[in-house]
Design an enzyme around this catalytic site. Structure first.
Site, short mmCIF file in Angstrom:
data_model
loop_
_atom_site.label_atom_id
_atom_site.label_comp_id
_atom_site.label_asym_id
_atom_site.label_seq_id
_atom_site.Cartn_x
_atom_site.Cartn_y
_atom_site.Cartn_z
N GLU A 1 0.85 -1.20 0.00
CA GLU A 1 0.00 0.00 0.00
C GLU A 1 0.88 1.24 0.00
O GLU A 1 1.96 1.25 0.59
CB GLU A 1 -0.95 -0.01 1.20
CG GLU A 1 -0.30 -0.24 2.56
CD GLU A 1 0.27 1.04 3.15
OE1 GLU A 1 -0.13 2.12 2.71
OE2 GLU A 1 1.11 0.93 4.06
N LYS B 1 8.47 -0.73 -2.15
CA LYS B 1 7.76 -0.12 -1.01
C LYS B 1 8.75 0.48 -0.02
O LYS B 1 8.60 1.64 0.42
CB LYS B 1 6.90 -1.19 -0.32
CG LYS B 1 6.32 -0.79 1.03
CD LYS B 1 5.36 0.36 0.93
CE LYS B 1 4.72 0.64 2.29
NZ LYS B 1 3.83 1.79 2.25
N CYS C 1 5.15 3.97 9.06
CA CYS C 1 5.95 3.43 7.96
C CYS C 1 7.35 4.00 7.83
O CYS C 1 8.31 3.25 7.66
CB CYS C 1 5.21 3.64 6.64
SG CYS C 1 3.74 2.61 6.46
#
Length: 596
Positions: free
Chosen positions: A262, A321, A377
């Site tokens: 994501e 990512k 994150c």
């Protein structure tokens, strides 16, 4: 009644139209039925084809097969009719092609009802009304919140999305096993925190929840499944999941593992999901892997243009990512390092950021100086990247990315030291109003929030903190500040003595020595600062850690505030004692702007 296995007994046949190409038996729960496959170009098999098979019905082969053929099977018995109904669903005739069943995704299970799984699957359910989406979690209280009017997370637009499809094709449940069994595709969206002990402590990702999910999926599944890692994971985590599946796979079980990271920004997650910059899908470079990628891609194609769906191998997807978040964190640390220089030279970091941001090679995004980045994150992924580089003996690369974290820590410490220095080098027993505790506006997420670290520094100096945030619950603030990794001694006792949670910003600021803005909530721009100033002790300070009050600096100074901000000198001040963070040049007035 499900089809458990196809047993093929091929016999030599001719290719002449109307003759059997294959003779087969289908084994359904222990009962064998003879079947035959015929090649025909006709819309329906001719009566001559059915003559030898009285009581049989011809149905088209599933569309996943490329050859034009018909399947003929018995329908005299109840079991035969049940088989007919089952075979009308997409499936593969050949065991070697069983992954073909995954082309048609009708049911999705998402394990993990957090900041990723909840919003992502809610949008999928809204955009794909023909797909049944079930979000599961072991936390019963969280699932109850998802089924209520008070969702467990705050995200603009999320409430409307959930209410539009909840109970229709979107469901939230604690029955994890049933959801896995019924699903064609399973998202793994569980937490992957940084390890707090053992090898890789403080840097490596803890994959215990990922592993637990993989083992549970392997244990309760039947048939074919696409398993998608949605959580942020280190490179080659998919290989670990695949090894668990391979070691626990039954003869009737087939898995394909995909990576679909994501790229959501909290506060704009729904907009990011509905209009993404890109969707990244990684999978095996095999025929089965490509079919699984196509199946997941077909879901996103309901609303995402196909040219924005990027497909790669699994490892590229996982590394992309980490690299994306590392690059974004790097930009923030870069501009924050310049902000320190601006404060001692008289430059304005906002003007510097604008000047360099107009260069198309650089761009203007993520050049906002502040008290540092937070969230679930950035820090975790950069540390994960550092650990990965160290493990692969890329020590120079590891040191490079470690500096991104160290600058972020330095910015928080520097801002806290500035608060203490301005308040005559002591904040012991002084009331300080901390406005904002979430790591950014428009979210209630506090993970790795700079507010936590600034609060710790001030608590270590004995400050009395009065904290207000419009979306973060009291329990969350107390829990974050009570973590044993953040402070020394009995944290719960210290928090109860030094921290008060305010119900409104005016109560937090009453009789305070200083206001510290740590989150850029829009409401903080609209407060009645004259009212606040009158209720504060003098001299009254405002420390703007998010540069949200730039347009109000003159007004605030006129009221009487001493204003301190990031990357700019606003008030002429002489610190009580010199520190490493405040040089003599800080006492000089900023140069006047000259109109040309």
């Amino acid at each position: 009644m499900g089809v458990s296995e196809w047993l093929h007994h091929r016999q030599p046949n001719t290719d002449r139209q109307g003759e059997a190409l294959e003779s087969n038996k289908i084994d359904v729960n222990g009962s064998c039925f003879p079947t035959a496959v015929f090649k025909t170009g006709d819309p329906q098999p001719s009566p001559r084809l059915q003559e030898p098979f009285q009581g049989f019905t011809a149905i088209p082969q599933p569309p996943v097969l490329t050859r034009k053929s018909w399947l003929v099977l018995p329908t005299k018995s109840a079991q035969g009719r049940s088989v007919l109904e089952q075979l009308k669903r997409p499936f593969s005739l050949d065991p070697a092609d069983r992954t073909e069943r995954m082309v048609q995704v009708r049911r999705i299970c998402c394990i993990g009802a957090g900041y990723v799984g909840g919003p992502t699957c809610s949008v999928i359910a809204q955009m794909c009304p023909e797909i049944r989406v079930t979000v599961v979690d072991v936390n019963e209280e969280r699932i109850q919140a998802w089924n209520s009017d008070s969702l467990p997370i705050f995200e603009p637009g999320l409430q409307e999305v959930v209410e539009s499809c909840r109970g229709v094709n979107l469901f939230f449940s604690t029955d994890i096993d049933s959801a896995i069994q019924e699903a064609d595709l399973v998202f793994i969206s569980v937490n992957t925190p940084t390890k707090t002990f053992g090898i890789g402590k403080g840097r490596a990702a803890d994959l215990k929840y990922i592993e637990a999910c993989a083992r549970r999926i392997a244990d309760v599944s039947n048939g074919c499944k696409i398993v998608v890692e949605k959580s942020t994971v280190p490179v080659r985590a998919a290989e670990s999941i695949r090894r668990i599946f391979n070691a626990n796979t039954k003869s009737t079980l087939s898995f394909q593992v995909l990576s679909n990271p994501e790229f959501l920004a909290e506060g704009t997650a729904i907009a990011d999901l509905k209009k993404p910059d890109r969707v990244l899908i990684g999978g095996d470079e095999t025929a089965e892997g490509q079919r699984a990628i196509d199946a997941l891609s077909s879901i996103y194609e309901h609303w995402v243009p196909k040219d924005k769906i990027i497909t790669t191998n699994t490892w590229s997807s996982e590394l992309s990512k980490l690299a994306a978040n590392a690059f974004l964190a790097q930009r923030i640390s870069s501009i924050n390092s310049i902000s320190a220089l601006c404060e001692v030279t008289g430059a304005d970091v906002e003007e510097v950021a604008h000047a360099i941001g107009t260069d198309q090679r650089i761009g203007s995004r993520f050049l906002k100086a502040s008290v540092g980045f937070g969230g679930s994150c950035f820090q975790k992924d950069v540390l994960n990247l550092v650990y990965l580089c160290e493990a692969l003996n890329l020590s120079e690369v590891a040191r490079y990315w470690q500096q991104v974290i160290e600058i972020n820590d330095y910015q928080r410490q520097r801002f806290s030291s500035r608060i203490i220095g301005c308040l005559f080098n002591t904040v012991t027993d002084k009331k300080i109003a901390l406005l904002g505790f979430a790591f950014k506006k428009n979210t209630g997420d506090t993970r790795e929030s700079s507010s936590i670290y600034i609060s710790r520094y001030l608590m270590d100096e004995g400050a009395q903190l009065h904290i207000y945030d419009p979306k973060v619950k009291r329990e969350q603030i107390i829990q974050d500040l009570s973590q044993p990794t953040l402070s020394h001694g009995d944290n719960t006792h210290r928090v109860s003595q030094l921290v008060t949670i305010a119900t409104d910003p005016y109560a937090a600021c009453e009789n305070a020595h200083a206001i510290v803005i740590c989150t850029e909530w829009d409401m903080f721009k609209e407060l009645d600062y004259e009212r606040i100033y009158k209720a504060m002790l003098k001299p009254a300070f405002i420390f703007d850690g998010r540069r949200i009050l730039d347009s109000l600096h003159d007004q605030l100074q006129h009221i009487g505030f001493q204003v301190e901000t990031i990357g700019k000198r606003v008030s002429q001040r002489i610190p009580f004692t010199a520190t490493n963070d405040i040089s003599k040049s800080d006492q000089l007035s900023p140069p006047k702007k000259i109109k040309l």
